[in-house]
Enzyme design. Sequence first.
Site, short mmCIF file in Angstrom:
data_model
loop_
_atom_site.label_atom_id
_atom_site.label_comp_id
_atom_site.label_asym_id
_atom_site.label_seq_id
_atom_site.Cartn_x
_atom_site.Cartn_y
_atom_site.Cartn_z
N SER A 5 0.86 -1.19 0.00
CA SER A 5 0.00 0.00 0.00
C SER A 5 0.89 1.24 0.00
O SER A 5 2.00 1.21 0.55
CB SER A 5 -0.87 0.02 1.26
OG SER A 5 -1.54 1.26 1.38
N TYR A 55 -1.51 -0.49 10.30
CA TYR A 55 -1.70 -1.01 8.93
C TYR A 55 -0.54 -0.56 8.05
O TYR A 55 0.04 -1.37 7.31
CB TYR A 55 -3.03 -0.49 8.39
CG TYR A 55 -3.26 -0.72 6.91
CD1 TYR A 55 -3.70 -1.95 6.43
CD2 TYR A 55 -3.08 0.32 5.99
CE1 TYR A 55 -3.94 -2.15 5.08
CE2 TYR A 55 -3.31 0.13 4.64
CZ TYR A 55 -3.74 -1.11 4.18
OH TYR A 55 -3.96 -1.30 2.84
#
Length: 244
Positions: free
Chosen positions: A139, A153
């Site tokens: 990501s 995350y």
Amino acid sequence: MLITGGSRGIGAATALLAARRGYAVAVSYLRDEGAAKRVVDEIHTHGGTAIAVRADVGREEDVVRMFQAVDDALGPAAVLVNNAGVLERQTRLEHIDEARLHRIFSTNVAGSFLCAREAVRRMSTLRGGGGGAIVNVSSRAAQLGSPGEYIDYAASKAAVDALTVGLAKEVAAEGIRVNAVRPGIIETDIHASGGDPGRVERLKASLPLGRAGSPEEVAHAILWLASKEASYCTGSILDVGGGR
Ligand code: NAP
């Protein structure tokens, strides 16, 4: 091609595109059997080959069983897409507890490691395999850090980047390429998992390309990295972030 979390979002788009390109596809899912079945049914409708396997990528016994199921139904995977990933409600560090850290790192990090391990055991030419490709779904958060949203995350995705670079070098001489994509803001259900279903709508105008990305746009990058067209790419991490 085995795509973890292939039942929804980026994974589902990757599965559908892979089937159109002629891959026999295995999609894994955790809870939503109906969504996995819809992806498999759509591939069958167009004459493709697909199976769905329920497995929690964070559980070693599930991962071993999933790869065995793929071996039995389709033959050993030539491509692994480590796509299954989770985030939790947007919050600051002060509110992140041990249980949440375990959930995030179990799926995003341990899951990617365990699936990559099973793939390498089958693909490595040192072990009699025919080589292969692994594409990890990281990501943009890995580099942006996601302050005030989910730095846990973001940190888990930074670990996926390190896995990509390290494993690529470790197995480069064994016929296996390992690469990753780093998507930006993509229109999927994951933002609702963070308690912010309006996140894409709110942020899209601020993105350099002026819009969010589609799951299909990420799928095209994944399929390219998996293909022979990317034969000289290993350890590469491709940003698919619309300039973000
Ligand atoms: P999504 O729509 O929320 O779908 C997640 C998928 O992962 C589902 O198929 C889900 O299955 C599966 N899954 C979740 N936990 C699992 C586990 N422990 N074991 C096996 N499967 C599991 O997510 P997405 O937005 O498509 O995201 C896909 C990947 O892209 C993730 O790694 C995510 O971090 C990354 N990413 C997304 C964005 C974005 O903006 N959307 C941006 C950057 C990176 P069930 O439905 O059965 O639970």
